[in-house]
Enzyme design. Structure first.
Site, PDB file in Angstrom:
ATOM      1  N   SER A 188       0.822  -1.193   0.000  1.00 18.18           N
ATOM      2  CA  SER A 188       0.000   0.000   0.000  1.00 18.18           C
ATOM      3  C   SER A 188       0.872   1.265   0.000  1.00 18.18           C
ATOM      4  O   SER A 188       1.724   1.425  -0.861  1.00 18.18           O
ATOM      5  CB  SER A 188      -0.958  -0.030   1.199  1.00 18.18           C
ATOM      6  OG  SER A 188      -1.952   0.954   1.083  1.00 18.18           O
ATOM      7  N   ASP A 347      -8.163  -5.273  -6.520  1.00 21.01           N
ATOM      8  CA  ASP A 347      -7.865  -4.140  -5.640  1.00 21.01           C
ATOM      9  C   ASP A 347      -8.440  -2.868  -6.234  1.00 21.01           C
ATOM     10  O   ASP A 347      -8.057  -2.455  -7.329  1.00 21.01           O
ATOM     11  CB  ASP A 347      -6.345  -4.024  -5.475  1.00 21.01           C
ATOM     12  CG  ASP A 347      -5.933  -2.858  -4.595  1.00 21.01           C
ATOM     13  OD1 ASP A 347      -6.810  -2.270  -3.937  1.00 21.01           O
ATOM     14  OD2 ASP A 347      -4.730  -2.545  -4.569  1.00 21.01           O
ATOM     15  N   HIS A 400      -7.117  -5.506  -1.645  1.00 23.53           N
ATOM     16  CA  HIS A 400      -6.116  -4.637  -1.015  1.00 23.53           C
ATOM     17  C   HIS A 400      -6.081  -4.950   0.484  1.00 23.53           C
ATOM     18  O   HIS A 400      -6.962  -4.563   1.226  1.00 23.53           O
ATOM     19  CB  HIS A 400      -6.480  -3.166  -1.223  1.00 23.53           C
ATOM     20  CG  HIS A 400      -5.387  -2.204  -0.886  1.00 23.53           C
ATOM     21  ND1 HIS A 400      -4.432  -1.835  -1.797  1.00 23.53           N
ATOM     22  CD2 HIS A 400      -5.079  -1.543   0.247  1.00 23.53           C
ATOM     23  CE1 HIS A 400      -3.605  -0.982  -1.238  1.00 23.53           C
ATOM     24  NE2 HIS A 400      -3.981  -0.786   0.004  1.00 23.53           N
TER      25      HIS A 400
END
Length: 423
Positions: A188, A347, A400
């Site tokens: 991330s 994601d 994610h």
């Protein structure tokens, strides 16, 4: 002239950082505090792996205390890779990476009844084949803390400087790992500081900073490269897919004005709704667990160092001052470091198409063209390898972040890549 002045200022800053690191080597014994943890509340019986927790003081007066969890490889710790892992955010605790993504424990997700949440073994922990340092960074994240309000202020480059100091001091206290292959990794938002940190470690090695770090490369999952473009589409996309309610979406639009990724925002109401967007039931269990007094004693948390623990702390005094990380990928590509960039193909926060696009723009020739990679005969994703030793891989069905959704597939990917095998 202004550009030359800026370059000269940046050069001076790097020289000062290297000088500080050289000075810090003279007194490493005062910087480190680590303890072995054999039992954890919520887990039945002794831990079947080696866990160490502690603090490493960084900065000239150690005004920043970075907390870490270290899990020794369950296979061959003398030879297996050593990974420094950063969870994203910025402001998301390393415990989140350990218990929800790649570490040896998971929470048993069941209805909360007021008792301590239970922990179970993760059979797909990356610590099966590597030793991992999970560090709460930047300062203010998880159990890391500052001794004064000035030290509590951080940014992308300060975080990198402090992590470089952290790793040097940790290795000085753990000399048995100096010769191991070392990788810097994260997911991330860590897509911003990790490449900068890799470059700084490389520069430190070239400058003779000891111990020399046996840096082999880096790994990034679902990585941010430009925060605004990557992040602002996530919430509208989630609403369009029916993943969040109309009420929450309208509250986010009203309070945030379309800017959902500002980390140092003074708009407390906006931040409250953003936090609500990112929390789920499983994540809430970590808050109940980490704020238990017995848990803090077991982890050797310093009493009074922080207030309420948060999985992701959005009100950090943090400035995202790196424009992006693309230029660092360019620089590292010329130095011969290996890299693995992977993305869950579901994601919505950092879509894989954007990641694939910036990798393609590096303009390196392809040595292993687009193909599927499999786990137990099933397609687990698609991959491509480039001449700069960079491998890109998608994880089929991963969100994610990818290991939360596809732990078996991500573990297999990691094991193959660190073993220098094709995915």
């Amino acid at each position: 002239m202004a550009r030359l002045g800026s370059i000269f200022s940046l050069y001076l800053l790097h020289m000062l950082v290297l000088l500080l690191l050289l000075l810090l080597q003279a007194c490493p014994q005062i910087a480190f505090s680590g303890s072995i943890v054999k039992f954890l509340p919520g887990f039945q019986g002794p831990l079947p792996f080696e866990l160490e927790t502690g603090y490493v003081g960084v900065g000239e007066s150690e005004e920043v205390q970075l907390f870490y969890y270290f899990v020794k490889s369950e296979s061959n710790p003398k030879e297996d890779p050593l990974v420094l892992w950063l969870t994203g955010g910025p402001g998301c605790s390393a415990w989140s990476g350990l218990v929800f993504e790649i570490g040896p424990l998971n929470f048993k997700v069941e209805e909360y009844n007021g008792s301590l949440p239970k922990l179970v073994i993760n059979p797909y922990s990356w610590t099966k084949v590597s030793s991992i340092i999970f560090v709460d960074s930047p300062v203010g994240t998880g159990f890391s803390y500052a001794k004064n309000w000035i030290a509590a202020q951080s940014d992308d480059f300060k975080q990198v400087d402090q992590l470089h100091q952290f790793l040097i001091r940790w290795l000085i206290d753990h000399p048995e790992f100096v010769a191991n292959p070392i990788y810097i990794a994260g997911d991330s938002y860590s897509g911003i500081p990790v490449p900068i940190l890799v470059q700084q470690i490389s520069t430190g090695n070239e400058g003779g900073i000891e111990p020399l770090i046996n840096l082999q490369g880096y790994l990034l999952g679902n990585p941010v490269t430009d925060q605004r473009s990557d992040g602002n589409s996530a919430i509208p996309y989630a609403h369009g897919l029916g993943l969040i309610s109309n009420e929450l979406y309208e509250s986010l639009k009203r309070t945030c004005g379309g800017e959902f990724t500002s980390i140092n925002s003074e708009n407390a109401e906006c931040m409250q709704y953003v936090q609500e967007f990112y929390e789920s039931y499983g994540y809430l269990l970590s808050r109940y667990w980490a704020n238990d007094d017995d848990v803090r004693k077991a982890l050797h948390i310093r009493q009074g160092s922080i207030g309420q623990w948060q999985r992701c702390k959005f009100e950090l005094y943090y400035t995202p001052n790196a424009a992006g990380s693309f230029v660092y990928h360019v620089n590292l590509s010329t130095k011969g470091y290996r890299s693995l960039i992977y993305s869950g193909d579901h994601d919505i926060t950092v879509p894989f198409l954007g990641t694939q696009a910036w990798i393609r723009s590096l303009n390196y020739s392809i040595v292993d063209d687009w193909r599927s990679w499999k786990v137990q005969g099933q397609v687990a994703g698609y991959t491509r390898t480039y001449s700069n030793k960079m491998t890109f891989a998608t994880v089929k069905g991963g969100g994610h972040t990818a290991p939360e959704y596809k732990p078996k597939e991500c573990f297999t990917m990691f094991k193959r890549w660190t073993s220098h095998e094709p995915l």
